[in-house]
Design an enzyme around this catalytic site. Structure first.
Site, PDB file in Angstrom:
ATOM      1  N   SER A 150       0.845  -1.186   0.000  1.00 32.85           N
ATOM      2  CA  SER A 150       0.000   0.000   0.000  1.00 32.85           C
ATOM      3  C   SER A 150       0.877   1.231   0.000  1.00 32.85           C
ATOM      4  O   SER A 150       1.700   1.399   0.893  1.00 32.85           O
ATOM      5  CB  SER A 150      -0.908   0.028   1.232  1.00 32.85           C
ATOM      6  OG  SER A 150      -1.623   1.252   1.295  1.00 32.85           O
ATOM      7  N   ARG A 428      -2.115  -5.030  -6.169  1.00 29.46           N
ATOM      8  CA  ARG A 428      -3.119  -5.522  -5.230  1.00 29.46           C
ATOM      9  C   ARG A 428      -4.465  -4.954  -5.614  1.00 29.46           C
ATOM     10  O   ARG A 428      -4.560  -3.877  -6.199  1.00 29.46           O
ATOM     11  CB  ARG A 428      -2.767  -5.077  -3.797  1.00 29.46           C
ATOM     12  CG  ARG A 428      -3.559  -5.785  -2.712  1.00 29.46           C
ATOM     13  CD  ARG A 428      -3.037  -7.187  -2.513  1.00 29.46           C
ATOM     14  NE  ARG A 428      -3.577  -7.812  -1.312  1.00 29.46           N
ATOM     15  CZ  ARG A 428      -4.606  -8.651  -1.298  1.00 29.46           C
ATOM     16  NH1 ARG A 428      -5.231  -8.946  -2.421  1.00 29.46           N
ATOM     17  NH2 ARG A 428      -5.008  -9.205  -0.176  1.00 29.46           N
ATOM     18  N   THR A 464      -6.657   1.643   6.255  1.00 31.74           N
ATOM     19  CA  THR A 464      -5.899   0.981   7.311  1.00 31.74           C
ATOM     20  C   THR A 464      -6.490   1.282   8.679  1.00 31.74           C
ATOM     21  O   THR A 464      -6.650   0.392   9.518  1.00 31.74           O
ATOM     22  CB  THR A 464      -4.428   1.414   7.268  1.00 31.74           C
ATOM     23  OG1 THR A 464      -3.878   1.124   5.978  1.00 31.74           O
ATOM     24  CG2 THR A 464      -3.617   0.678   8.321  1.00 31.74           C
ATOM     25  N   CYS A 615      -4.075  -8.711 -15.955  1.00 29.85           N
ATOM     26  CA  CYS A 615      -3.112  -9.262 -15.002  1.00 29.85           C
ATOM     27  C   CYS A 615      -1.819  -8.457 -15.058  1.00 29.85           C
ATOM     28  O   CYS A 615      -1.240  -8.287 -16.134  1.00 29.85           O
ATOM     29  CB  CYS A 615      -2.816 -10.731 -15.310  1.00 29.85           C
ATOM     30  SG  CYS A 615      -1.509 -11.427 -14.275  1.00 29.85           S
ATOM     31  N   CYS A 639       2.576 -15.109 -10.156  1.00 27.85           N
ATOM     32  CA  CYS A 639       1.434 -14.469  -9.503  1.00 27.85           C
ATOM     33  C   CYS A 639       1.850 -13.569  -8.349  1.00 27.85           C
ATOM     34  O   CYS A 639       2.615 -13.958  -7.467  1.00 27.85           O
ATOM     35  CB  CYS A 639       0.471 -15.545  -9.003  1.00 27.85           C
ATOM     36  SG  CYS A 639      -1.031 -14.886  -8.257  1.00 27.85           S
ATOM     37  N   CYS A 642      -2.578 -10.522  -6.460  1.00 31.20           N
ATOM     38  CA  CYS A 642      -3.440  -9.339  -6.495  1.00 31.20           C
ATOM     39  C   CYS A 642      -4.907  -9.721  -6.594  1.00 31.20           C
ATOM     40  O   CYS A 642      -5.777  -8.972  -6.179  1.00 31.20           O
ATOM     41  CB  CYS A 642      -3.049  -8.425  -7.651  1.00 31.20           C
ATOM     42  SG  CYS A 642      -3.572  -8.998  -9.285  1.00 31.20           S
ATOM     43  N   CYS A 645      -7.737 -11.300 -11.351  1.00 28.26           N
ATOM     44  CA  CYS A 645      -8.333 -12.281 -12.265  1.00 28.26           C
ATOM     45  C   CYS A 645      -9.603 -12.880 -11.687  1.00 28.26           C
ATOM     46  O   CYS A 645     -10.563 -13.168 -12.406  1.00 28.26           O
ATOM     47  CB  CYS A 645      -7.329 -13.379 -12.587  1.00 28.26           C
ATOM     48  SG  CYS A 645      -6.673 -14.251 -11.141  1.00 28.26           S
TER      49      CYS A 645
END
Length: 670
Positions: A150, A428, A464, A615, A639, A642, A645
């Site tokens: 983040s 993400r 957060t 992706c 991968c 995130c 998909c």
């Protein structure tokens, strides 16, 4: 509603692979004065995963708290260090036909801000009420913080409530926001707008570093944290009440056979304290299922710690919601730089560093090629730079990753990055449904907390603090169930009476306003903020689910993206290398097709194969098959977790499941 986040970071992360599934190693983390992790590996005679979970304790992130002295610890018969004063009684095991079972009073899935806040608050209550309840946190990342991404301007409201002495306890929160800018970008210009983000009193931080620190605080209170273990299933009793989770099996080959290091997953279950009080509580804090982000090292003359910049507009069209953020992080952070050489050996030896800490990892294996990483400390100036694209975009030819590369060449962005170095990259998804999309979070036997339930405040671009508060409220309700015989409904009631609910209610109309387009969305948002101040007499609704928003390819023209220059913009493999992502290649793919024919019969002819573009890690590629016909190839080892998909596929044909624990990205300063 989801957005795709892409972040680049300026520091290459050190990924300390604990590899708890390997039959010959067991990690113990040791002390570091600045809170970063390094591990010693000790020989282990027994490969039992159960013994690792129940009989021995290791610190998983960072370092032992200052009051712990390794000399005060004793080695047990299996070669583990046993930590005195931190572990109560040995966990009990209940035998099952095919796997071991471990009992805890509370099981938390996910060592992010919400999960760790819940664990800390629960153990605080145990201390206040002199109660003895056990808490276990499982985390699929190789270490706590490894999967946390983040670009973060942190609002400390929840942390002030949870750990009021965080400043004195050296939390990695050091850079107050010094300026707050908001730009509308055209192709060639940046138009300054009034900033709506209210960042006074907030801090620019690395969230992955913050959760590492929180993990240490949790372990000091007696929370047991186990990174490298992925929760793969929810366990129920005969009455369909959740009684815990099961971790996935380790050591399964790609063809489904069991490898030499095979270990059956374990069941983590709650304990029934009496016939009248069934005290088994499971809290799900797994986060969202987008955004692209990078961390860059920039020139000293361009670095202004605490500077915050948000943009919207170009390169996205007026029908696509999204924008960027650029945060100047802590001045003079110390990170690792490394070089490597390869040689053939029967063991893997890795030496790497983060800050002034050296990591030594020795993993016994068969004859392999070994990388020796020689690290040196470097003092750098960092910015966190990210790009957010709402996943309800219509054009199947849009590529969020390539849009991000275009953004870096904007005349107002390019000068800041020139001469810098992209150090870390990640991606993400974010759930941005807000107030309208929060589900009823309580289920028999537990609750959903944090971003799993969707507490992101979209106009603030912050979640957060709300995730942490939800974890704290869930912990208080959980303690009430276990100690006082109440029920988890108290969590829902407390949530609706908290400042989280008030904040989300005031912000509820900002995101759906952009369903009408960029400029109507800006107008409605201005009305909400400056006139109605969140007290609208109406509540706007969201549009279609993200996967249904994708148009067929025939309604759009292909987008021609410029080639990366290798200086500011990069191809996917180059960026992927900077994510430190890693999976064991010899394991079943964790990305599965419900119908293997849909990519070739539907996605490719109707939508031009959008999975190859949405992706951010080139997991999905269409390659020529036997008859020169294009077929979908899944590169699961790429991968980034995130989960775009799982959200954006037009026919919801892709199922994201957990790989072996410890796999995935290894973020350090994201």
């Amino acid at each position: 509603m989801h957005r795709f986040l892409s972040i680049s970071s300026k520091s290459t992360s050190v990924k300390n692979h604990k590899q708890l599934q390997l039959p010959f190693t067991s990690p113990i983390s040791s002390a570091s004065p600045n809170g970063h992790s390094y591990f010693h590996y000790f020989n282990q005679k027994s490969p039992s995963l159960g013994s690792r979970f129940g009989l021995d304790r290791f610190y998983s992130f960072g370092y032992f708290p200052n009051r712990v002295n390794l000399r005060e610890h004793e080695r047990n018969g299996n070669g583990f260090l046993r930590l005195k004063g931190f572990v109560g009684e040995v966990r009990s095991f209940s035998s099952e036909t095919d796997r071991e079972s471990i009992e805890y009073d509370v099981v938390i899935v996910g060592a992010g801000p919400a999960g760790l806040s819940a664990a800390i608050r629960f153990k605080q209550l145990c201390q206040e009420k002199n109660a003895d309840f056990s808490v276990c946190v499982v985390e699929k990342g190789a270490e706590v913080g490894a999967h946390i991404l983040s670009g973060n301007v942190f609002e400390p409201r929840a942390l002030n409530e949870l750990l009021p002495q965080w400043k004195q306890e050296e939390a990695p929160i050091n850079v107050p926001v010094s300026s707050d800018k908001f730009w509308f970008l055209t192709k060639d210009r940046a138009i300054s707008l009034p900033s709506p983000f209210d960042n006074e009193g907030n801090y620019v931080i690395s969230l992955s570093q913050l959760v590492r620190w929180m993990g240490v605080k949790a372990e000091e209170l007696g929370v047991e944290i186990y990174p490298g273990f992925a929760a793969s299933e929810i366990l129920y009793d005969a009455d369909n009440k959740v009684i815990g989770i099961g971790t996935n099996d380790m050591g399964i080959a790609k063809d489904g056979s069991k490898k030499e290091n095979f270990q059956r997953g374990v069941a983590l279950k709650g304990i029934s304290l009496s016939l009248s009080l069934c005290c088994r509580i499971t809290l799900l804090a797994e986060g969202c299922r987008g955004s692209l982000s990078q961390v860059w090292e920039i020139d000293e003359n361009k670095h202004k710690p605490g500077t915050v910049l948000h943009t919207l507009g170009w390169p996205l069209d007026s029908k696509t919601y999204g924008g960027s953020f650029l945060y100047h992080m802590k001045d003079r952070q110390v990170i690792k730089r490394s070089k490597s050489v390869s040689f053939k050996s029967t063991v893997t030896v890795q030496i790497s560093s983060f800050g002034n800490v050296i990591t030594l990892t020795i993993v016994a294996k068969s004859s392999i090629i070994v990388d020796l990483h020689i690290a040196e400390a470097a003092s750098v100036l960092l910015i966190s730079f990210g790009f957010v694209v709402a996943l309800n975009y219509h054009n199947p030819f849009l590529n969020p990753y390539e849009e991000f590369q275009k953004l870096k060449h904007h005349p107002s962005i390019k000068p800041l990055l020139e001469g810098g170095t992209m150090l870390q990259y990640g991606a993400r998804t974010l759930n941005e449904g807000g107030f309208q999309s929060v589900p009823y979070p309580v289920f028999p036997g537990g609750a959903i907390i944090g971003c799993s339930a969707g507490f992101l405040n979209v106009p603030k671009i912050k979640g957060t603090h709300t995730a942490m508060k939800s974890g704290m409220l869930a912990a208080e309700a959980t303690f009430g169930v276990l100690h006082e015989g109440s029920n988890m409904e108290a969590y829902w009631e407390a949530l609706r009476n908290s400042w989280v609910w008030e904040e989300l209610h005031k912000a509820r109309n900002y995101r759906p306003a952009f369903e009408y387009g960029l400029f109507p969305g800006l107008a409605i948002s201005a009305l909400e903020r400056y006139v109605l101040k969140g007290k609208s007499p109406f509540t706007l609704k969201h549009g279609k689910p993200d996967h249904e928003a994708t148009n067929v390819a025939g309604l759009h023209s292909p987008i021609q993206y410029p080639k990366p220059d290798g200086i500011l913009s990069f191809d996917v493999p180059t960026s992927l290398h900077r994510s430190n992502t890693n999976h064991d290649h010899d394991q079943p793919a964790h990305l599965r097709l419900r119908d293997p024919d849909i990519p070739e019969t539907v996605n490719l002819p109707e939508y031009a194969g959008p999975e190859s573009r949405y992706c951010p890690a080139r997991v999905y590629e269409y390659v020529p098959g036997e008859k020169n016909q294009l077929k979908l190839q899944i590169n699961a080892q790429n991968c980034l977790h995130c989960k775009a998909c799982d959200i954006k596929d037009p026919k919801q044909n892709i199922e994201w499941t957990v790989p072996e624990g410890g796999g995935g990205p290894g973020y350090s300063v994201m």
